[in-house]
Design a protein around this motif. Structure first.
Motif, PDB file in Angstrom:
ATOM      1  N   VAL A   1      48.113  48.679  31.832  1.00 60.88           N
ATOM      2  CA  VAL A   1      48.460  47.738  30.768  1.00 60.88           C
ATOM      3  C   VAL A   1      48.803  46.426  31.464  1.00 60.88           C
ATOM      4  N   LEU A   2      47.779  45.638  31.718  1.00 58.77           N
ATOM      5  CA  LEU A   2      47.964  44.403  32.468  1.00 58.77           C
ATOM      6  C   LEU A   2      48.295  43.243  31.545  1.00 58.77           C
ATOM      7  N   PRO A   3      49.225  42.381  31.975  1.00 58.18           N
ATOM      8  CA  PRO A   3      49.453  41.142  31.229  1.00 58.18           C
ATOM      9  C   PRO A   3      48.169  40.304  31.257  1.00 58.18           C
TER      10      PRO A   3
ATOM     11  N   LEU B   1      46.980  38.797  34.560  1.00 60.57           N
ATOM     12  CA  LEU B   1      46.422  39.713  35.555  1.00 60.57           C
ATOM     13  C   LEU B   1      45.060  40.246  35.135  1.00 60.57           C
ATOM     14  N   LYS B   2      44.782  40.250  33.840  1.00 60.77           N
ATOM     15  CA  LYS B   2      43.428  40.595  33.392  1.00 60.77           C
ATOM     16  C   LYS B   2      42.457  39.524  33.862  1.00 60.77           C
TER      17      LYS B   2
ATOM     18  N   MET C   1      34.182  31.326  45.788  1.00 65.65           N
ATOM     19  CA  MET C   1      35.615  31.056  45.892  1.00 65.65           C
ATOM     20  C   MET C   1      36.180  30.886  44.488  1.00 65.65           C
ATOM     21  N   ILE C   2      37.425  31.326  44.355  1.00 64.24           N
ATOM     22  CA  ILE C   2      38.086  31.287  43.054  1.00 64.24           C
ATOM     23  C   ILE C   2      39.489  30.731  43.228  1.00 64.24           C
ATOM     24  N   LEU C   3      39.926  29.968  42.234  1.00 66.17           N
ATOM     25  CA  LEU C   3      41.303  29.497  42.170  1.00 66.17           C
ATOM     26  C   LEU C   3      41.954  30.187  40.991  1.00 66.17           C
ATOM     27  N   PHE C   4      42.998  30.969  41.283  1.00 64.37           N
ATOM     28  CA  PHE C   4      43.759  31.684  40.261  1.00 64.37           C
ATOM     29  C   PHE C   4      45.173  31.133  40.283  1.00 64.37           C
TER      30      PHE C   4
END
Length: 129
Positions: free
Chosen positions: A14-16, A19-20, A36-39
């Protein structure tokens, strides 16, 4: 306490929503959609995010993004090496050229990046003059 809640939620699948988004970014990276990713997330999710990236053997760089957030860059080592060299201050303080490079590295629409670059460059010239 909050970190324990995040870990319990993650363990129970059960991810917030934040986080999904991370899990989708990891999926896209693993499938080769992006290099590349920016989170950007709240600091309370930082440990979960970095643990997940480590578990997936994905290189990452974490930088502060204000008082409550962090930017987690992840992807190819070559990209992260470049991030370490030129993203050394808050993103809103990057030069128009650095902002353009970062957007291109993140795979943003190149025409939109060109428009953004021209707008930021013009604004910088107006500010100086």
């Amino acid at each position: 306490m909050r970190q324990e809640t995040v870990q319990r939620q993650a363990a129970g699948q059960v991810l917030p929503p934040e986080l999904k988004v991370l899990t989708n970014h990891i999926y896209e990276y693993k499938k080769g959609v992006r290099r590349m990713i920016l989170f950007t997330c709240n600091r309370r999710f930082e440990a979960f995010a970095t643990q997940r990236l480590c578990h997936q053997s994905i290189d990452y760089v974490v930088q502060p993004a204000g008082k409550e957030n962090v930017n987690v860059y992840f992807g190819r080592k070559e990209c992260l090496d470049a991030i370490r060299l030129f993203v050394t201050r808050p993103l809103n303080e990057l030069s128009p050229e650095e902002d353009f490079i970062l957007g291109a590295m993140l795979g943003y629409d190149i025409c939109a990046q060109c428009e953004r670059y021209c707008e930021r460059k013009a604004a910088a010239c107006r500010h100086r003059g």
